[in-house]
Design a protein around this motif. Structure first.
Motif, short mmCIF file in Angstrom:
data_model
loop_
_atom_site.label_atom_id
_atom_site.label_comp_id
_atom_site.label_asym_id
_atom_site.label_seq_id
_atom_site.Cartn_x
_atom_site.Cartn_y
_atom_site.Cartn_z
N GLY A 69 -31.29 -20.08 -18.77
CA GLY A 69 -29.96 -20.61 -18.52
C GLY A 69 -30.03 -22.08 -18.18
O GLY A 69 -30.90 -22.50 -17.42
N GLU A 108 -32.37 -28.36 -13.74
CA GLU A 108 -32.35 -27.03 -13.11
C GLU A 108 -32.12 -25.97 -14.19
O GLU A 108 -31.17 -26.07 -14.97
CB GLU A 108 -31.19 -26.95 -12.11
CG GLU A 108 -31.47 -27.60 -10.79
CD GLU A 108 -32.24 -26.69 -9.84
OE1 GLU A 108 -32.23 -25.46 -10.05
OE2 GLU A 108 -32.84 -27.22 -8.89
N VAL A 109 -32.98 -24.97 -14.20
CA VAL A 109 -32.81 -23.85 -15.12
C VAL A 109 -32.95 -22.55 -14.34
O VAL A 109 -33.42 -22.53 -13.21
CB VAL A 109 -33.84 -23.88 -16.28
CG1 VAL A 109 -33.71 -25.14 -17.12
CG2 VAL A 109 -35.26 -23.73 -15.74
N CYS A 110 -32.52 -21.48 -14.97
CA CYS A 110 -32.76 -20.14 -14.45
C CYS A 110 -33.37 -19.34 -15.58
O CYS A 110 -32.77 -19.22 -16.66
CB CYS A 110 -31.45 -19.49 -13.99
SG CYS A 110 -31.63 -17.76 -13.50
N ARG B 75 -25.40 -25.37 -10.83
CA ARG B 75 -26.71 -24.86 -11.28
C ARG B 75 -26.57 -23.52 -12.01
O ARG B 75 -25.72 -22.71 -11.66
CB ARG B 75 -27.66 -24.74 -10.08
CG ARG B 75 -27.85 -26.10 -9.38
CD ARG B 75 -28.98 -26.09 -8.38
NE ARG B 75 -28.72 -25.21 -7.25
CZ ARG B 75 -29.52 -25.13 -6.19
NH1 ARG B 75 -30.63 -25.87 -6.13
NH2 ARG B 75 -29.23 -24.32 -5.19
N PRO B 76 -27.44 -23.31 -12.99
CA PRO B 76 -27.30 -22.11 -13.82
C PRO B 76 -27.89 -20.86 -13.18
O PRO B 76 -28.90 -20.93 -12.46
CB PRO B 76 -28.10 -22.47 -15.08
CG PRO B 76 -29.16 -23.40 -14.58
CD PRO B 76 -28.55 -24.18 -13.43
N VAL B 77 -27.25 -19.73 -13.44
CA VAL B 77 -27.77 -18.42 -13.06
C VAL B 77 -27.64 -17.52 -14.28
O VAL B 77 -26.63 -17.58 -14.99
CB VAL B 77 -26.99 -17.80 -11.88
CG1 VAL B 77 -27.65 -16.50 -11.42
CG2 VAL B 77 -26.86 -18.77 -10.73
N VAL B 78 -28.66 -16.71 -14.54
CA VAL B 78 -28.62 -15.78 -15.67
C VAL B 78 -28.82 -14.37 -15.13
O VAL B 78 -29.86 -14.05 -14.55
CB VAL B 78 -29.71 -16.09 -16.71
CG1 VAL B 78 -29.67 -15.06 -17.85
CG2 VAL B 78 -29.53 -17.50 -17.26
#
Lengths: 246, 246
Positions: A69, A108-110, B75-78
């Protein structure tokens, strides 16, 4: 990459390492954990949450298919890719021209992986569920810039899937390495979530004459399909024939 | 939900419908498509991109495991979840107390599914790949607020996986529906991406004595595992025994 530390090497919490150690119960040894944060601590169904590296690493190693993400113009994008783990880092890669990789670099990634282990059929709709193992990693993606390090990371990617294959391949060319971007992230803010076992129904519903249980699901490989343009007399290598997922 | 339109019912592009129709080649009939946008049009490897509803729907129907991307504090969350499709919408659900669902409600999300179909082993590291089918959907998630509509959506979820099961279950209770949140999104901005077939090597590499080909991967179900607390004499229903993924 550092080998996974055992309980015997585990320092006191917060000392000398970015990952603490906790005693997670009288019956379990001290285990290296990834300390839960505001983002990774499970608020509900606490029993499904796991923060020890052994569990997190095990799920990452069992499922190469990952979903990364990232945010562009304030909006979320989820890109499927393959990940591989080396020690306390995960990596993924793609074309240097990839819009996704260019946006993720330094941001920032998830990264999330999930393994569906089964459908859980309960006696009410409400208690239907799935058995699964999942991991969520949060952090900033970094780019592997050095060509030789990039080559080594890509070698590890192939070797982790197919041990022994890389040395048999036509060597990587400099322009191929240049055309490939490798990103990585630390396993620094992470949690695993696991559900297993039979349905959990309301006590009074167990008396109902409804079949309940688990329909297990797993990934399997089929017969290797040789490239129609392959040379005659080449057999699938042992690492292909014995390949197992999960 | 509207039935899928056939080519014969396809209006002129952009007329009378949110989804246009294009003639995608002399040899193919007019097909209902989801018009590509800045976010969904493939910039590279164009041949892998698909925008027709039949392809997008087929992949969604073949893979219930979805990864929903959302943004919190920039910020991303998956989050992994199960999705199901009804006409031109997809739905997913969870506990009304879920932090993910509360954040997704009314917000921009990206829902991605992917099916890993095989590992593609080439004669150079660079040309290794995977065969896969994936779909990315962009849009704003909406909440199904009406309890009766919520009940119907959840019924459809179970019926699509296990036809005939819902009517055999203990009825949903009002407090169970209240404790469940159902979110949905239109299949309005979407693309599918597919890779299939053997490796594509450099022409000169085909002469190398290296086994190349595809190691197929698929999801299978195992033997149904009856709940240990289940009543004696109940056999797994036909929809469990004949269940197929993919």
């Amino acid at each position: 990459m550092a080998a996974r530390r055992t309980a015997a090497h585990c320092p006191a919490p917060g000392i000398g390492s970015s990952d603490g150690c906790i005693a997670s119960g009288a019956s379990r040894p001290m285990e290296p954990i990834v300390p839960p944060t505001e983002r990774t601590r499970l608020r509900r169904l606490h029993e499904r949450g796991h923060y020890d590296r052994a569990t997190i690493h095990g799920i990452l190693d069992a499922q190469p298919l990952a979903f990364v993400g990232w945010v562009v113009d304030g909006r979320p994008v989820v890109t499927p890719t393959l990940q591989w783990r080396e020690g306390d880092r995960v990596y993924w890669h793609g074309s240097s021209a990839s819009r996704a990789l260019r946006h993720q670099d330094g941001q920032e990634v998830c990264l999330t992986v999930a393994i569906l282990d089964g459908f859980v059929l309960a006696r009410s709709g409400f208690h239907h569920s799935v058995n699964y193992r999942s991991v969520m990693l949060f952090g900033r993606a970094f780019r592997v810039a050095d060509p030789e390090e990039k080559r080594e990371r890509l070698r590890q990617f192939i070797e982790r899937l197919f041990p022994g294959r890389y040395a048999t391949l036509r060597a990587d060319r400099p322009q191929e390495l240049k055309a490939t971007t490798v990103l990585g992230m630390e396993i620094g803010e992470a949690s695993a979530k696991i559900r297993s076992g039979p349905p959990k129904d309301e006590e009074e519903d167990y008396a109902l004459p409804i079949w309940a249980g688990v329909l297990p699901v797993r990934m399997v490989t089929g017969e290797p399909e040789a490239d129609p343009r392959g040379l005659a007399g080449l057999e699938p290598p042992e690492y292909v024939r014995s390949f197992r997922l999960g």
